[in-house]
Design an enzyme around this catalytic site. Structure first.
Site, PDB file in Angstrom:
ATOM      1  N   GLY A 189       0.821  -1.221   0.000  1.00  0.00           N
ATOM      2  CA  GLY A 189       0.000   0.000   0.000  1.00  0.00           C
ATOM      3  C   GLY A 189       0.850   1.264   0.000  1.00  0.00           C
ATOM      4  N   GLY A 190       2.058   1.156  -0.520  1.00  0.00           N
ATOM      5  CA  GLY A 190       3.011   2.279  -0.498  1.00  0.00           C
ATOM      6  C   GLY A 190       2.769   3.347  -1.555  1.00  0.00           C
ATOM      7  N   PHE A 240      -1.841   7.302   0.566  1.00  0.00           N
ATOM      8  CA  PHE A 240      -1.522   8.535   1.296  1.00  0.00           C
ATOM      9  C   PHE A 240      -0.412   8.308   2.346  1.00  0.00           C
ATOM     10  CE2 PHE A 240      -3.297  10.859   5.230  1.00  0.00           C
ATOM     11  CZ  PHE A 240      -2.475  11.949   5.075  1.00  0.00           C
ATOM     12  N   GLY A 296       1.094   5.405   3.212  1.00  0.00           N
ATOM     13  CA  GLY A 296       2.124   4.469   2.736  1.00  0.00           C
ATOM     14  C   GLY A 296       3.209   5.183   1.939  1.00  0.00           C
ATOM     15  N   THR A 323      -5.349   0.905  -6.650  1.00  0.00           N
ATOM     16  CA  THR A 323      -6.809   1.043  -6.715  1.00  0.00           C
ATOM     17  C   THR A 323      -7.114   2.511  -7.012  1.00  0.00           C
ATOM     18  OG1 THR A 323      -7.026   1.668  -4.402  1.00  0.00           O
ATOM     19  CG2 THR A 323      -7.069  -0.713  -4.896  1.00  0.00           C
ATOM     20  N   THR A 335      -6.083   1.151  12.874  1.00  0.00           N
ATOM     21  CA  THR A 335      -6.733   2.442  13.110  1.00  0.00           C
ATOM     22  C   THR A 335      -7.395   2.517  14.481  1.00  0.00           C
ATOM     23  OG1 THR A 335      -8.674   3.726  12.410  1.00  0.00           O
ATOM     24  CG2 THR A 335      -8.673   1.440  11.774  1.00  0.00           C
ATOM     25  N   ASP A 336      -7.512   3.720  14.996  1.00  0.00           N
ATOM     26  CA  ASP A 336      -8.223   3.916  16.273  1.00  0.00           C
ATOM     27  C   ASP A 336      -9.694   3.525  16.144  1.00  0.00           C
ATOM     28  OD1 ASP A 336      -9.080   6.096  14.726  1.00  0.00           O
ATOM     29  OD2 ASP A 336      -8.623   7.615  16.240  1.00  0.00           O
ATOM     30  N   GLU A 337     -10.184   3.443  14.899  1.00  0.00           N
ATOM     31  CA  GLU A 337     -11.606   3.144  14.702  1.00  0.00           C
ATOM     32  C   GLU A 337     -11.983   1.742  15.169  1.00  0.00           C
ATOM     33  OE1 GLU A 337     -13.481   4.481  11.161  1.00  0.00           O
ATOM     34  OE2 GLU A 337     -12.035   6.075  10.853  1.00  0.00           O
ATOM     35  N   TYR A 341     -15.888  -0.673   7.576  1.00  0.00           N
ATOM     36  CA  TYR A 341     -14.440  -0.444   7.443  1.00  0.00           C
ATOM     37  C   TYR A 341     -13.714  -0.871   8.715  1.00  0.00           C
ATOM     38  CZ  TYR A 341     -10.110   2.283   8.033  1.00  0.00           C
ATOM     39  OH  TYR A 341      -8.825   2.663   8.322  1.00  0.00           O
ATOM     40  N   LYS A 345     -10.934  -3.878   9.451  1.00  0.00           N
ATOM     41  CA  LYS A 345      -9.589  -3.633  10.016  1.00  0.00           C
ATOM     42  C   LYS A 345      -9.393  -4.477  11.282  1.00  0.00           C
ATOM     43  CE  LYS A 345      -6.769  -1.114   8.895  1.00  0.00           C
ATOM     44  NZ  LYS A 345      -5.644  -1.326   7.940  1.00  0.00           N
ATOM     45  N   ARG A 355     -23.930  10.531   8.505  1.00  0.00           N
ATOM     46  CA  ARG A 355     -23.468   9.193   8.099  1.00  0.00           C
ATOM     47  C   ARG A 355     -24.136   8.152   8.990  1.00  0.00           C
ATOM     48  NH1 ARG A 355     -17.111   8.553   8.911  1.00  0.00           N
ATOM     49  NH2 ARG A 355     -16.958   9.249   6.759  1.00  0.00           N
TER      50      ARG A 355
HETATM   51  P1  NAD Z   1      -5.258   5.154   1.086  1.00  0.00           P
HETATM   52  O1  NAD Z   1      -6.654   4.783   0.776  1.00  0.00           O
HETATM   53  O2  NAD Z   1      -4.755   6.517   0.741  1.00  0.00           O
HETATM   54  O3  NAD Z   1      -4.247   4.123   0.409  1.00  0.00           O
HETATM   55  C1  NAD Z   1      -4.439   2.748   0.415  1.00  0.00           C
HETATM   56  C2  NAD Z   1      -3.422   2.145  -0.540  1.00  0.00           C
HETATM   57  O4  NAD Z   1      -3.580   0.722  -0.525  1.00  0.00           O
HETATM   58  C3  NAD Z   1      -3.603   2.595  -1.999  1.00  0.00           C
HETATM   59  O5  NAD Z   1      -2.360   2.921  -2.572  1.00  0.00           O
HETATM   60  C4  NAD Z   1      -4.223   1.386  -2.672  1.00  0.00           C
HETATM   61  O6  NAD Z   1      -3.899   1.270  -4.056  1.00  0.00           O
HETATM   62  C5  NAD Z   1      -3.604   0.252  -1.860  1.00  0.00           C
HETATM   63  N1  NAD Z   1      -4.419  -0.968  -1.903  1.00  0.00           N
HETATM   64  C6  NAD Z   1      -5.763  -1.069  -1.699  1.00  0.00           C
HETATM   65  N2  NAD Z   1      -6.161  -2.341  -1.844  1.00  0.00           N
HETATM   66  C7  NAD Z   1      -5.044  -3.053  -2.146  1.00  0.00           C
HETATM   67  C8  NAD Z   1      -4.806  -4.430  -2.405  1.00  0.00           C
HETATM   68  N3  NAD Z   1      -5.811  -5.310  -2.410  1.00  0.00           N
HETATM   69  N4  NAD Z   1      -3.540  -4.826  -2.649  1.00  0.00           N
HETATM   70  C9  NAD Z   1      -2.522  -3.933  -2.660  1.00  0.00           C
HETATM   71  N5  NAD Z   1      -2.688  -2.626  -2.452  1.00  0.00           N
HETATM   72  C10 NAD Z   1      -3.940  -2.190  -2.178  1.00  0.00           C
HETATM   73  O7  NAD Z   1      -5.095   4.872   2.641  1.00  0.00           O
HETATM   74  P2  NAD Z   1      -4.285   5.620   3.791  1.00  0.00           P
HETATM   75  O8  NAD Z   1      -5.136   6.698   4.332  1.00  0.00           O
HETATM   76  O9  NAD Z   1      -2.911   5.916   3.334  1.00  0.00           O
HETATM   77  O10 NAD Z   1      -4.247   4.476   4.890  1.00  0.00           O
HETATM   78  C11 NAD Z   1      -3.150   3.556   4.942  1.00  0.00           C
HETATM   79  C12 NAD Z   1      -3.344   2.629   6.118  1.00  0.00           C
HETATM   80  O11 NAD Z   1      -3.434   3.379   7.330  1.00  0.00           O
HETATM   81  C13 NAD Z   1      -4.630   1.806   6.038  1.00  0.00           C
HETATM   82  O12 NAD Z   1      -4.340   0.503   6.479  1.00  0.00           O
HETATM   83  C14 NAD Z   1      -5.585   2.504   6.975  1.00  0.00           C
HETATM   84  O13 NAD Z   1      -6.508   1.601   7.528  1.00  0.00           O
HETATM   85  C15 NAD Z   1      -4.608   3.040   8.022  1.00  0.00           C
HETATM   86  N6  NAD Z   1      -5.044   4.256   8.732  1.00  0.00           N
HETATM   87  C16 NAD Z   1      -5.421   5.373   8.034  1.00  0.00           C
HETATM   88  C17 NAD Z   1      -5.784   6.523   8.734  1.00  0.00           C
HETATM   89  C18 NAD Z   1      -6.209   7.779   8.015  1.00  0.00           C
HETATM   90  O14 NAD Z   1      -6.691   8.718   8.671  1.00  0.00           O
HETATM   91  N7  NAD Z   1      -6.017   7.903   6.712  1.00  0.00           N
HETATM   92  C19 NAD Z   1      -5.775   6.529  10.150  1.00  0.00           C
HETATM   93  C20 NAD Z   1      -5.376   5.358  10.800  1.00  0.00           C
HETATM   94  C21 NAD Z   1      -5.009   4.236  10.103  1.00  0.00           C
HETATM   95  P1  TYD Z   2     -13.364  10.891   7.326  1.00  0.00           P
HETATM   96  O1  TYD Z   2     -12.329  11.790   6.756  1.00  0.00           O
HETATM   97  O2  TYD Z   2     -14.229  10.109   6.399  1.00  0.00           O
HETATM   98  O3  TYD Z   2     -12.625   9.952   8.368  1.00  0.00           O
HETATM   99  P2  TYD Z   2     -13.238   8.893   9.444  1.00  0.00           P
HETATM  100  O4  TYD Z   2     -14.669   8.715   9.186  1.00  0.00           O
HETATM  101  O5  TYD Z   2     -12.465   7.676   9.120  1.00  0.00           O
HETATM  102  O6  TYD Z   2     -12.946   9.475  10.782  1.00  0.00           O
HETATM  103  O7  TYD Z   2     -14.337  11.762   8.241  1.00  0.00           O
HETATM  104  C1  TYD Z   2     -13.830  12.531   9.321  1.00  0.00           C
HETATM  105  C2  TYD Z   2     -15.000  13.209  10.001  1.00  0.00           C
HETATM  106  O8  TYD Z   2     -15.592  14.144   9.079  1.00  0.00           O
HETATM  107  C3  TYD Z   2     -16.109  12.249  10.384  1.00  0.00           C
HETATM  108  O9  TYD Z   2     -16.676  12.642  11.622  1.00  0.00           O
HETATM  109  C4  TYD Z   2     -17.122  12.400   9.264  1.00  0.00           C
HETATM  110  C5  TYD Z   2     -16.962  13.834   8.847  1.00  0.00           C
HETATM  111  N1  TYD Z   2     -17.239  14.102   7.420  1.00  0.00           N
HETATM  112  C6  TYD Z   2     -18.153  15.121   7.060  1.00  0.00           C
HETATM  113  O10 TYD Z   2     -18.729  15.815   7.919  1.00  0.00           O
HETATM  114  N2  TYD Z   2     -18.392  15.330   5.730  1.00  0.00           N
HETATM  115  C7  TYD Z   2     -17.767  14.588   4.750  1.00  0.00           C
HETATM  116  O11 TYD Z   2     -18.054  14.835   3.556  1.00  0.00           O
HETATM  117  C8  TYD Z   2     -16.853  13.579   5.128  1.00  0.00           C
HETATM  118  C9  TYD Z   2     -16.158  12.743   4.096  1.00  0.00           C
HETATM  119  C10 TYD Z   2     -16.619  13.377   6.486  1.00  0.00           C
END
Ligand code: NAD
Ligand code: TYD
Length: 334
Positions: free
Chosen positions: A10-11, A14, A16, A39, A125-127, A149, A153, A272
């Site tokens: 997943g590098g 975002f 990665g 993806t 994730t904290d979720e 989701y 996880k 949501r």
């Molecule tokens: P992202 O959606 O930006 O990126 C995900 C990456 O994984 C993409 O490059 C995609 O092409 C790749 N991918 C998806 N399915 C795949 C598969 N089947 N095989 C190989 N590659 C695949 O996600 P992100 O926000 O960078 O999150 C990265 C990790 O961090 C995730 O595991 C997510 O659960 C975790 N995380 C994210 C957040 C956040 O706020 N963004 C917070 C906590 C944890």
């Molecule tokens: P999001 O970025 O989807 O992250 P997560 O649900 O994984 O925490 O959403 C962050 C917060 O913002 C969440 O409370 C939902 C809210 N949100 C909106 O109010 N409007 C939007 O269009 C989106 C995508 C999220």
């Protein structure tokens, strides 16, 4: 433990891609094997500037065991970021979440078992804890995911830990809080609201706008993952928190202030389903290993807004593609 060849799954996403850059900048001897399906959320633009001599890119699916095993061969460690990551998409349909976030993780730990890989870090994730009204979650709290989701996880995490306990696979798990910064796909609230504001489009705020998230800058998330990878103990979970709890409405005001756009762009929309009210994490366990978040909140948001303002080439092409269809499906009837 010397980790010289590191598989990052997943590098091209975002966080990665931030982690790939972090590794290459921090450790001159490290070579990264970047395995990503590309993806809708994966984007080679995110790593196009890294040194190709130290970065091998493989397009592949973590749900494909043979491909994962092949990529992992000769690697000292694997760090998994690959996931379907957007809660709203998981509400529309969760099948891909199970393929990637559960089956994919199973393939990673199974390949690590066969190949005797030295370290397996599963980014989570904290979720997975669910929502908390007061106080903060600690690693000893039970998981209680409440959307498809976070359930997927948690499923991946549990499989990973089962492989640690059953087969001795050296699995470490990190649970990061909401992450923000450059290169985040514009479906997530921060880049969606920034780019909508820049385009004078409405900011669709869910419910009463008072849901709380704890914001973590992307580089701090990466340094936290790296700290857990090198200093953490197999079989352990580490929270990574930014310590910046904000209501969504506060965040929205901040974005409008920094982009110089009017409050009239705020558009309250239907909430949501199953929307978790508040996430809050205690990260003392990782801090005891020496990690600290370095980015100040005001500075982090300002930098992020500046990056999206200066890098329209990066997000304009995303928003004009598949994203348009998604946006319509997601927001049209709200
Ligand atoms: P992202 O959606 O930006 O990126 C995900 C990456 O994984 C993409 O490059 C995609 O092409 C790749 N991918 C998806 N399915 C795949 C598969 N089947 N095989 C190989 N590659 C695949 O996600 P992100 O926000 O960078 O999150 C990265 C990790 O961090 C995730 O595991 C997510 O659960 C975790 N995380 C994210 C957040 C956040 O706020 N963004 C917070 C906590 C944890
Ligand atoms: P999001 O970025 O989807 O992250 P997560 O649900 O994984 O925490 O959403 C962050 C917060 O913002 C969440 O409370 C939902 C809210 N949100 C909106 O109010 N409007 C939007 O269009 C989106 C995508 C999220």
């Amino acid at each position: 433990m010397t980790l010289q060849r590191i598989l990052v799954t997943g590098g091209a996403g975002f966080i990665g891609s931030g982690f790939v850059r972090y590794l290459l900048e921090t450790y001159p001897d490290v070579h990264v094997v970047n395995f990503d399906k590309l993806t809708y959320a994966g984007n080679f633009d995110n790593v196009k500037d890294v040194d190709p001599a130290r970065h091998t890119f493989i397009q592949g699916d973590v749900a494909d065991f043979d491909a994962v095993r092949q990529a992992m061969e000769g690697c000292d460690a694997v760090v998994n970021f690959a996931a379907e990551t957007h809660v709203d998409r998981s509400i529309m349909g969760a099948a891909e979440f199970i393929d990637t976030d559960v089956k994919g993780v199973h393939n990673i730990v199974e390949a690590a078992r066969v190949l005797e890989t030295e370290r397996v870090l599963l980014v989570s994730t904290d979720e997975v804890y669910g929502s908390i009204a007061e106080g903060q979650f600690r690693e000893t709290d039970p998981v209680g995911p409440r959307n498809p989701y976070s359930a997927s996880k948690a499923g991946g995490e549990l499989m990973g830990m089962a492989f640690h306990h059953t087969f001795g696979v050296p699995v470490i798990i990190t649970r990061g809080s909401n992450t923000y910064g450059p290169y985040q796909y514009p479906e997530k609230v921060m880049p969606l609201f920034i780019t909508n504001a820049l385009e004078d489009e409405p900011l669709p705020l869910y419910g009463d706008g008072k849901n709380v998230r704890d914001w973590l800058y992307v580089e701090d998330h990466c340094s936290g993952v790296d700290c857990a990878l090198r200093k953490g103990a197999p079989g352990e979970v580490y929270n990574i928190a930014g310590g910046n709890e904000r209501e969504n409405i506060e965040l929205t005001h901040k974005i409008l202030e920094l982009t110089g756009k009017p409050e009239s762009l705020i558009k309250p929309v239907t909430d949501r389903p199953g929307h978790d009210r508040r996430y809050a994490l205690n990260a003392d366990k990782l801090k005891a290993l020496g990690w600290r978040p370095a980015m100040d909140w005001e500075e982090g948001v300002a930098r992020t807004v500046e990056w999206y303002t200066d890098n329209r080439w990066w997000w304009e092409k995303i928003k004009s593609g598949e994203f348009k269809e998604y946006y319509k499906r997601q927001y049209e009837s709200r």
